[in-house]
Every structure is written in structure tokens, then in C-alpha cells.
Design an enzyme around this catalytic site. Structure first.
Site, short mmCIF file in Angstrom:
data_model
loop_
_atom_site.label_atom_id
_atom_site.label_comp_id
_atom_site.label_asym_id
_atom_site.label_seq_id
_atom_site.Cartn_x
_atom_site.Cartn_y
_atom_site.Cartn_z
N HIS A 186 0.87 -1.17 0.00
CA HIS A 186 0.00 0.00 0.00
C HIS A 186 0.91 1.22 0.00
O HIS A 186 1.72 1.39 0.90
CB HIS A 186 -0.92 0.01 1.22
CG HIS A 186 -1.82 1.20 1.23
ND1 HIS A 186 -3.06 1.20 0.64
CD2 HIS A 186 -1.63 2.47 1.70
CE1 HIS A 186 -3.61 2.40 0.76
NE2 HIS A 186 -2.76 3.19 1.40
N CYS A 187 0.80 2.04 -1.02
CA CYS A 187 1.73 3.16 -1.16
C CYS A 187 1.04 4.46 -0.74
O CYS A 187 0.13 4.93 -1.42
CB CYS A 187 2.20 3.27 -2.61
SG CYS A 187 3.39 4.59 -2.84
N PRO A 188 1.45 5.05 0.41
CA PRO A 188 0.81 6.30 0.84
C PRO A 188 1.10 7.45 -0.12
O PRO A 188 0.33 8.40 -0.19
CB PRO A 188 1.43 6.56 2.21
CG PRO A 188 2.67 5.75 2.25
CD PRO A 188 2.49 4.60 1.33
#
Ligand code: ZN
Ligand code: ZN
Length: 471
Positions: free
Chosen positions: A184-186
Site C-alpha cells: 500500500h503506497c501512501p
């Protein structure tokens, strides 16, 4: 794809739910998730209760320097006649932002949760699309998952109550199971998974290229007092970029021309046509060599001296100016008998012995050789023959310089009963591959007959055709 079961917010007709007084309610409205949807479910992004700061920072880091570049530096470059550099930067900027937008706002490959699958009746569609039953056996949980499925990497998600395939994972930020989950890439505020991984990878590559194009230009513009010098340097970069671009196009064209000429040369039968084709081919090859050496020249730190031995270095690394070539057309040829190890070629060149040794190179290959003599009477001479009648041994072939003569010795291949006997220097048509020792003698007779058939007249064809049929 017709079935997009992973996209719960997709606007496909069969995935929409009819509720209330004929009002169309979308799945993401009926079953709100942590994901945020817009454009009727065409776009979606990561968890709503997340901090958007990292994502906003990424957009700022791209947009602020780029807009400054296009507002301040690019007009100045264009007014100085430099077009390619800002043009290329604009293209990379548009691609990078497009890919970032795609990574942020597309479905990473979400698998719908059990409740949605049951309510929409899409279990069968999912089974077809994913190749297994997502709902799992009746009343299954993580403990009751069949061991063979577990061994293959299938897991039961206790949150979504579904069986998820290998390499997928549940994202706690988005509260979804995602196919081929990477992370999950912020910074893009989304999961990176099966469906947006290629966008993500493209974005990372483009943004690095963009940074190397924008940052130095901005730094030079803002902090360098000598603007004229900076502009001259930019013009140089722009010029070498355009030169490189044109050179790449030209070299590609040349290579295509040479390939076609070689093909024509193999098919040509008439000696005069072959000679003419060979002449044009030699000219084009010299041009290609020149183009390649001029491309390699800036990269070379010290001038290299090509060795004058038989194992000469590949011509591409020779950085000295070469060509245009004067082709050597007259020579004496001694093919030698079956008991002579060499085919020798005698070239008469007045005063050749006075040249330094490194002015003469000869590149021997199994079926060709290429002799180059640099700076004789102010000209560069070349004697090249491809498609030799028989294979030679490149390592044992050589040339020597005598008074007014250059003698090339091509070492013949030694067979079981002596050296190959040659009837000419070059093969007429396409060369036949050398017969291997293990070959069945019957096969070689058949292939000889086939060749006779191919080359013979109608009567010959009839006779051979009958003979081959009987055989
Ligand atoms: Zn899950
Ligand atoms: Zn996520």
C-alpha cells in the site's frame, strides 16, 4: 475484459444494483468501503480515513518545479532557439503525471467481499475469471480450507470472508483483498497490485528522468550568475540530443539498407550485377562504420591504435577517421590444390611497404575478410570479400606486406582427405552449409539431386523427379 468482478465500484450494468423507487444505486454506495469513488465509480483511490499528506507532497514535488521550469526556463530556451530540450521535458512531464494519476485513481485489483458477491450473484463470473471458487466450500473458514489449496498458496481472509489466491493480500489501509498485492503506497494513496503495477513502475521511471531534466536546468537558471554561459551549454546539450536523435534514425536506415543489399547479393546470379551490388554494399558499410565511429568518438578517452594483426579488433571501436574507401579491384589469385593449405591473394599497391604497420588491418571471419589500408597516396583503400566459396580458419589466416605488394593468405579448412579444393574466391549463389561428418551419405546424394532439380531445365527436372519418386 467483460467481467470485472474485482472492481466493486465499476459502472458495468450487471454489477449495479436496483434499489428503492427505480433509482440506480451503485455498489460502492450500497456497501460503503474505505475506498473513495468518483466519476460514477470509474475512478477510485485509497482509504478515506487516511492522511493525504504524502500524496499531496508527491504532487507538489512534481508540479512546483515543473511549472517553474515551464514558466521561467522554457520560454528563455525557446527564445534562444532551443526547442528539443523543453519539448522532451514537456513530454516526460505529461507522461509522468498521467501515470501518477492512473496509479492513484485506478483499481489495483480488488476482490469483492463475500457479502457483495452473494448479493450480486457474481460468484460464477468470479469463478470463471479467477479459476477457482472464491466463496470456498460451504461454511468454510481459515481452519477448514482444504490442505491442497493451502499448499498452493490460497488463504482464507477472515475480514472479507473469501478465499484469496496466491500472492494476494488484505490491505488494512483500504480494507480490501487485492490481487497480486505489492504494497500500500501512501505516496500514491492507493494499493499497488495486479492492475496498476505497470502504471506505478512507469511513473517511477519517468519521474526520475523528469528530475534529471528539470532540476539542473532550474538550478542553473536560479543560482548561476553567468546566464549566457548556461544558455550556451543548454544549446550544446540540445544540439547533441538532436544529433543523437538523427544519428539513431540514420544508422537504423543504413542498417536496413545494408540488410536488404546483402539479401539481394545472395540472390543475384549475374557477375556484373553482383559486382555492382558488392560495390554499393562496400560503400554503405564504410558509411555505417564512419557513423558508428563518430558516435563512439566522444566516449573514447584516449585514441586507440587498431592492432595490425590477423586478430584485428572489431571495426566499430576504431575511432580514427575512416573512409571514404577506394575499392581495390585488381588482384592475382592462387586457389592452391588439395595439398596446399592456403588460398593466396596478391594485391599490387605501389609504396605500401612505406606505411606504418597500424595503417593496415584485416578482419578475417569464417566466410569473409576485410582488408583496410589507411592513407596510401592520401586515400583509404579497401579490399573486402563476403560469401567466400568455402569456410576459412580466421585465426590462422594472415596478411603480409612486401615491396609494392600485400599478400593475403586464407587458411583452408582441412578435411579428412586433405584441404578443401576451391574453384573460385566467392560462392556464386547462397553458400551450401558444410556437410557434417555424421551425415548420412544417402542424404547428401538426395540433397545433391534436389539441387540439380532446382537448377536444371524441364527435361532434367522430369528425369530427376521420377528418380526421386522411385527412391
Ligand atoms: Zn480481505
Ligand atoms: Zn491499500
Amino acid at each position: 475484459d467483460k467481467v470485472r468482478p474485482n472492481c466493486i465500484g465499476n459502472a458495468d450494468g450487471d454489477l449495479e444494483n436496483q434499489v428503492g423507487r427505480g433509482k440506480l444505486v451503485r455498489l460502492y454506495q450500497q456497501w460503503p468501503s474505505k475506498n473513495m469513488f468518483c466519476c460514477c465509480g470509474c475512478c477510485m483511490t485509497g482509504g478515506t480515513d487516511e492522511c493525504y499528506c504524502p500524496n499531496m507532497c508527491v504532487w507538489c514535488f512534481i508540479l512546483v518545479p515543473s511549472c517553474t521550469y515551464f514558466g521561467l526556463v522554457a520560454p528563455k530556451l525557446i527564445s534562444n532557439g532551443i526547442y528539443l530540450l523543453p519539448g522532451a521535458t514537456l513530454a516526460i512531464f505529461l507522461i509522468a503525471t498521467g501515470l501518477l494519476l492512473a496509479t492513484c485513481c485506478t483499481d489495483p485489483g480488488i476482490i469483492p467481499c463475500r457479502e457483495v458477491i452473494l448479493a450480486t450473484g457474481t460468484a460464477d463470473q468470479l469463478k470463471v475469471a479467477l479459476g477457482y471458487d472464491v466463496l470456498g466450500p460451504e461454511g468454510s473458514d481459515s481452519a477448514s480450507l482444504p490442505p491442497q489449496l493451502r499448499k498452493q498458496g490460497y488463504r482464507f481472509c477472515n475480514t472479507c470472508c473469501i478465499v484469496r489466491p496466491p500472492r494476494s493480500s488484505h490491505c488494512s489501509d483500504c480494507d480490501n483483498c487485492v490481487l497480486r498485492f505489492d504494497h500500500h503506497c501512501p505516496f500514491v494513496n492507493n494499493c499497488v497490485g495486479q492492475r496498476n503495477y505497470h502504471y506505478f513502475f512507469g511513473f517511477i521511471t519517468c519521474v526520475m528522468v523528469l528530475a534529471t531534466m528539470v532540476m539542473p536546468a532550474l538550478a542553473l537558471h536560479l543560482f548561476n550568475p553567468d546566464q549566457d554561459k548556461a544558455m550556451k551549454n543548454a544549446a550544446k546539450i540540445d544540439k547533441s540530443m538532436s544529433l543523437l536523435f538523427y544519428a539513431m534514425c540514420a544508422v537504423g536506415e543504413l542498417a536496413a539498407d545494408i540488410a536488404e543489399l546483402k539479401d539481394m547479393l545472395q540472390r543475384a546470379q549475374r557477375p556484373a550485377v553482383r559486382e555492382e551490388l558488392q560495390r554499393v554494399l562496400t560503400k554503405l558499410e564504410a558509411e555505417q562504420l564512419k557513423a558508428k565511429s563518430s558516435e563512439a568518438a566522444p566516449a573514447a578517452t584516449s585514441p586507440k591504435v587498431a592492432p595490425a594483426t590477423a586478430q584485428a579488433a572489431a571495426p566499430a571501436v576504431d575511432v580514427r577517421p575512416v573512409g571514404p574507401w577506394t575499392e581495390i579491384t585488381t588482384f592475382a589469385l592462387d586457389l592452391g590444390g588439395y595439398n596446399k593449405p592456403d588460398v593466396s591473394i596478391d594485391l599490387r599497391l605501389k609504396g605500401v611497404e612505406e606505411l606504418p604497420a597500424e595503417s593496415l588491418t584485416c578482419d578475417f571471419k569464417e566466410d569473409s575478410f576485410d582488408l583496410k589500408i589507411m592513407g596510401l597516396d592520401g586515400k583509404n583503400h579497401r579490399f573486402v570479400r563476403t560469401n567466400l566459396e568455402k569456410d576459412i580458419v580466421p585465426a590462422e589466416s594472415s596478411f603480409r606486406v612486401k615491396k609494392n605488394h600485400v599478400i593475403i593468405n586464407l587458411r583452408k579448412v582441412k578435411g579428412e582427405y586433405g584441404y578443401d579444393s576451391w574453384v573460385d574466391l566467392c560462392a556464386k549463389g547462397k553458400r551450401k552449409p558444410a556437410a557434417s561428418k555424421s551425415e548420412n551419405p544417402q542424404d547428401s546424394i538426395m540433397s545433391m539431386m534436389k539441387d540439380l532439380y532446382d537448377e536444371g531445365d524441364d527435361n532434367m527436372k522430369k528425369i530427376i523427379g521420377e528418380a526421386m519418386y522411385k527412391a
